[in-house]
Design an enzyme around this catalytic site. Sequence first.
Site, PDB file in Angstrom:
ATOM      1  N   ASP A 147       0.828  -1.296   0.000  1.00 20.56           N
ATOM      2  CA  ASP A 147       0.099  -0.085  -0.119  1.00 20.56           C
ATOM      3  C   ASP A 147       0.789   0.980  -0.014  1.00 20.56           C
ATOM      4  O   ASP A 147       0.837   2.090   0.979  1.00 20.56           O
ATOM      5  CB  ASP A 147      -0.879  -0.226   1.274  1.00 20.56           C
ATOM      6  CG  ASP A 147      -1.928   1.181   1.176  1.00 20.56           C
ATOM      7  OD1 ASP A 147      -2.474   1.409   0.053  1.00 20.56           O
ATOM      8  OD2 ASP A 147      -2.588   1.324   2.379  1.00 20.56           O
ATOM      9  N   VAL A 148       1.961   1.199  -1.035  1.00 19.48           N
ATOM     10  CA  VAL A 148       2.710   2.302  -0.974  1.00 19.48           C
ATOM     11  C   VAL A 148       2.287   3.516  -1.814  1.00 19.48           C
ATOM     12  O   VAL A 148       1.818   3.392  -2.842  1.00 19.48           O
ATOM     13  CB  VAL A 148       3.961   1.976  -1.634  1.00 19.48           C
ATOM     14  CG1 VAL A 148       5.191   3.076  -1.753  1.00 19.48           C
ATOM     15  CG2 VAL A 148       4.758   0.945  -0.820  1.00 19.48           C
TER      16      VAL A 148
END
Length: 121
Positions: free
Chosen positions: A65-66
């Site tokens: 979830d960058v």
Amino acid sequence: TAPKVFREFTTKKVFTMERLRGISMLDEETIASATKNPEMGQQAIITALNIWTTSVMKMPWFHADVHAGNLLLLDDGRIGFIDFGIVGRVSDKTFQAVNELSTSLTLGDYRGMAQALCNMG
């Protein structure tokens, strides 16, 4: 870097981690303004992407979830990754197919690209 976990203060309901001090990597202008260095923003974003890509390629699990809200430019210049609520793993089959796709892209081999995408499943 990732925050250190303090296991002695962590329970089934409370996850206790080190606080990372820095600025959110919303965009290169924000970073450049905060650091007073116009080149720092772009360099920090490139460094973060290189670190993340390396983690996908070399580690069994990666941060899945960058986005700018989960990245910090730390006060000491390192990149901090936070919020590991979503992690991923690349299977050997997918990893091999990505390597085939990269090679095919480099060679301009369109049939190879299509085959690599099919191999990803």
